[in-house]
Design a protein around this motif. Sequence first.
Motif, PDB file in Angstrom:
ATOM      1  N   LYS A 118       0.830  -1.201   0.000  1.00 21.30           N
ATOM      2  CA  LYS A 118       0.000   0.000   0.000  1.00 21.30           C
ATOM      3  C   LYS A 118       0.873   1.264   0.000  1.00 21.30           C
ATOM      4  O   LYS A 118       0.652   2.197  -0.779  1.00 21.30           O
ATOM      5  CB  LYS A 118      -0.898  -0.038   1.252  1.00 21.30           C
ATOM      6  CG  LYS A 118      -1.684   1.209   1.534  1.00 21.30           C
ATOM      7  CD  LYS A 118      -3.060   1.142   0.877  1.00 21.30           C
ATOM      8  CE  LYS A 118      -3.937   2.348   1.174  1.00 21.30           C
ATOM      9  NZ  LYS A 118      -3.457   3.583   0.624  1.00 21.30           N
ATOM     10  N   VAL A 119       1.884   1.264   0.896  1.00 21.37           N
ATOM     11  CA  VAL A 119       2.770   2.430   0.987  1.00 21.37           C
ATOM     12  C   VAL A 119       3.550   2.602  -0.318  1.00 21.37           C
ATOM     13  O   VAL A 119       3.724   3.719  -0.818  1.00 21.37           O
ATOM     14  CB  VAL A 119       3.727   2.278   2.186  1.00 21.37           C
ATOM     15  CG1 VAL A 119       4.752   3.394   2.209  1.00 21.37           C
ATOM     16  CG2 VAL A 119       2.941   2.258   3.484  1.00 21.37           C
ATOM     17  N   LEU A 120       3.985   1.495  -0.878  1.00 22.62           N
ATOM     18  CA  LEU A 120       4.738   1.545  -2.139  1.00 22.62           C
ATOM     19  C   LEU A 120       3.900   2.220  -3.233  1.00 22.62           C
ATOM     20  O   LEU A 120       4.374   3.118  -3.939  1.00 22.62           O
ATOM     21  CB  LEU A 120       5.115   0.122  -2.563  1.00 22.62           C
ATOM     22  CG  LEU A 120       5.947   0.013  -3.838  1.00 22.62           C
ATOM     23  CD1 LEU A 120       7.321   0.600  -3.622  1.00 22.62           C
ATOM     24  CD2 LEU A 120       6.062  -1.429  -4.291  1.00 22.62           C
ATOM     25  N   THR A 121       2.643   1.808  -3.338  1.00 19.59           N
ATOM     26  CA  THR A 121       1.767   2.420  -4.343  1.00 19.59           C
ATOM     27  C   THR A 121       1.600   3.916  -4.064  1.00 19.59           C
ATOM     28  O   THR A 121       1.664   4.734  -4.984  1.00 19.59           O
ATOM     29  CB  THR A 121       0.369   1.761  -4.318  1.00 19.59           C
ATOM     30  OG1 THR A 121       0.538   0.375  -4.128  1.00 19.59           O
ATOM     31  CG2 THR A 121      -0.372   2.024  -5.589  1.00 19.59           C
ATOM     32  N   ASP A 122       1.369   4.250  -2.792  1.00 22.38           N
ATOM     33  CA  ASP A 122       1.151   5.658  -2.457  1.00 22.38           C
ATOM     34  C   ASP A 122       2.371   6.520  -2.783  1.00 22.38           C
ATOM     35  O   ASP A 122       2.234   7.675  -3.178  1.00 22.38           O
ATOM     36  CB  ASP A 122       0.793   5.794  -0.970  1.00 22.38           C
ATOM     37  CG  ASP A 122      -0.658   5.391  -0.707  1.00 22.38           C
ATOM     38  OD1 ASP A 122      -1.390   5.213  -1.704  1.00 22.38           O
ATOM     39  OD2 ASP A 122      -1.039   5.248   0.463  1.00 22.38           O
ATOM     40  N   ILE A 123       3.563   5.952  -2.616  1.00 21.25           N
ATOM     41  CA  ILE A 123       4.773   6.709  -2.944  1.00 21.25           C
ATOM     42  C   ILE A 123       4.852   6.929  -4.454  1.00 21.25           C
ATOM     43  O   ILE A 123       5.065   8.044  -4.927  1.00 21.25           O
ATOM     44  CB  ILE A 123       6.036   5.971  -2.446  1.00 21.25           C
ATOM     45  CG1 ILE A 123       6.125   6.053  -0.917  1.00 21.25           C
ATOM     46  CG2 ILE A 123       7.291   6.584  -3.068  1.00 21.25           C
ATOM     47  CD1 ILE A 123       7.266   5.274  -0.318  1.00 21.25           C
ATOM     48  N   PHE A 124       4.619   5.873  -5.220  1.00 25.95           N
ATOM     49  CA  PHE A 124       4.766   6.010  -6.674  1.00 25.95           C
ATOM     50  C   PHE A 124       3.617   6.787  -7.307  1.00 25.95           C
ATOM     51  O   PHE A 124       3.746   7.303  -8.411  1.00 25.95           O
ATOM     52  CB  PHE A 124       4.941   4.629  -7.337  1.00 25.95           C
ATOM     53  CG  PHE A 124       6.374   4.189  -7.339  1.00 25.95           C
ATOM     54  CD1 PHE A 124       6.921   3.562  -6.241  1.00 25.95           C
ATOM     55  CD2 PHE A 124       7.199   4.460  -8.423  1.00 25.95           C
ATOM     56  CE1 PHE A 124       8.256   3.203  -6.221  1.00 25.95           C
ATOM     57  CE2 PHE A 124       8.534   4.098  -8.411  1.00 25.95           C
ATOM     58  CZ  PHE A 124       9.068   3.464  -7.310  1.00 25.95           C
ATOM     59  N   ILE A 125       2.494   6.886  -6.597  1.00 27.97           N
ATOM     60  CA  ILE A 125       1.379   7.661  -7.148  1.00 27.97           C
ATOM     61  C   ILE A 125       1.507   9.124  -6.718  1.00 27.97           C
ATOM     62  O   ILE A 125       0.818  10.008  -7.232  1.00 27.97           O
ATOM     63  CB  ILE A 125       0.035   7.029  -6.709  1.00 27.97           C
ATOM     64  CG1 ILE A 125      -0.948   7.029  -7.884  1.00 27.97           C
ATOM     65  CG2 ILE A 125      -0.562   7.740  -5.511  1.00 27.97           C
ATOM     66  CD1 ILE A 125      -2.088   6.061  -7.686  1.00 27.97           C
ATOM     67  N   GLY A 126       2.421   9.386  -5.778  1.00 26.33           N
ATOM     68  CA  GLY A 126       2.678  10.767  -5.363  1.00 26.33           C
ATOM     69  C   GLY A 126       1.890  11.210  -4.147  1.00 26.33           C
ATOM     70  O   GLY A 126       1.808  12.396  -3.844  1.00 26.33           O
TER      71      GLY A 126
END
Lengths: 335, 310
Positions: A118-126
């Motif tokens: 979840k955190v990984l996605t949030d980082i790459f989505i900005g």
Amino acid sequence: MKMILVLGLWVMSLSLGAVTKINGAGATFPYPIYSKWFSEYHKLKGDIQFNYQSIGSGGGIQQLLQQTVDFGASDAPMSDEDLKKASWPVLHIPTVIGSVAIVYNLDGVPNNLKISSKVLTDIFIGKIVKWNDEALKKLNPQINLPDKDILVVTRADGSGTTAIFTDYLSKISSEWKNKVGNGKTVSWPAGIGGKGNEGVTAVVQKTQGSIGYVELAYALTNKLNIFSLENLDKVFVTPSVEGTSLAAASLSDKEYLGDLRLSLVNASGKQAYPISAFTYILLPVKQNNAENKEVRNFLLWALTKGQQFAPELHYAALPKKLSDSLIKKIKALKD
Amino acid sequence: MLESLPCRRMQNRQDLITLWLMRWLAAMIVLLLILLVILLCKLALPAISKFGLGFILSDTWNPITEEFGAFPFIIGTLITSFMALLMAAPLSVSVALFICEICPKQLGRLLGTFVEMIAAVPSIVFGLWGIFSLAPWVQNVVTPFLKNTLGFLPFFQGPSYGIGVLTASLILSIMITPTICTFCREVFNTIPSQTKEAALALGATRFEMIKIAILKPSYSGMIAGIVLGLGRALGETMAVAMVIGNTSRLSLSIFAPGSTMASVIANEYAEASNAIHLASLGYIALLLLAITLIINSFARFIIWKWTPKI
């Protein structure tokens, strides 16, 4: 004297004529292991010579369709549309498994920070833009994360690595799937793009606070910091050759016997690393063709003896069960 | 009557063969350009018919949804090239003047060789140097300085990662310096020493002599050299692709990452997965060619206008 010379030339031309040349083209990702295999195989069978052009997966498929090569190679399986264009049925033979490591550069922070999907996605989505974000802190309670901006580094050029990584993000997050999607080139919502695995590696190495994704081999040989990523079974796994192999071990018997055009990302298994994928050799099914027969012989060797060379080059070997079923499949083709 | 005169002189078969050979070779060059344009048009056709001219002003570039627009890349190309020119042109002209007029002949020759050697450095080497040395320097030295002095302008705001439009422009400016410098030196060398001596004899100082006897008559030549440099900057691919950050998001800040037309083609062409993606890259190539041609003709116009008519 002249006789000897002529005789010598004749013998030389004979031996030259006996060499079977096999042409292949495609993915750059497995190029190191393939060239190792080709040279080892040449030592065993001197009359077989491979010529492999690492022009990229897309190029490999194109060359195969245009019949300029004896086999293709690709990180992503061929689409149904492409398969229809081919003049013969094309078999997808997985050769090794590769994985994508999430790397970072942050002074004063140890290696193998934990990160959830979840955190990984949030980082790459900005959405998460600071290293001391609550979500990251919660995953790494003992570590003092600095108040620094996160710089997302992506691949600018179209690549199989991006395809695997975005395939993973699309699978774990519907938001990612709807907003960005998956493919070899995507429209990144955040960050900067480096050219090639080496470009991303260089930017991450040089920039404090950066986070990027590269093939495992690049992360290990350049000694980058690598995230431990939470897998489907909620275990944090640092990418390794073993964990990558385990991702393929979770496939069902039915999947083993199918056409193997399937994605390995987010596989189940306690120690399975979630961002893993097959790389394929695309074998056209042609009967009565000398080159094609030699490619099949080579594949039989690569799937058995050849697998031992994989780990030293940071590729994961196929699970024994899979290579056995592949060998059966190839042997069934024999004319 | 006039046309038949040279023909009659050319009784010699060798001359005739040479004439036709040369004509063919010259025609070949023109043919090559025409074929290139036709090929590009053919490649770009699906994108041209799908997006039309709106392609130029659309700022979405998304291969997944198959929406394409060239605006961010056109802007990126123009900004990096003109910023590079802004830095390289004064520098190159000054270096050329210094070599031709001020420093001793021997040293000048040595210096000239060094400047020309910059042109021989492969662009991938510039790119690597850009990532490993220039980008951190831009991030840690140049950016804080610009933010402190000019930070009130929107162009100098926002975070800097070292990789971005500014770094790409800096690299380009270094790469085009030898082109402009060499061209200017050639132009300055054509000025007869009598002209310079005359200026000095009339009581001009060295600075005035350079102004009236060298720079003024060389104006059109200098412009030609600068445009040649611009041409190189517009098309430069590898070094730019490595340091510009490659994103199609637009930003006012020169610290932000960007993308140029050449870099996006180089990045995405090899693995472009569907037909419309390939066609859109072809469309961009066509636009890049058009921009280069327009800028070159504009320069020709300036040269033609400023050259003293006899």
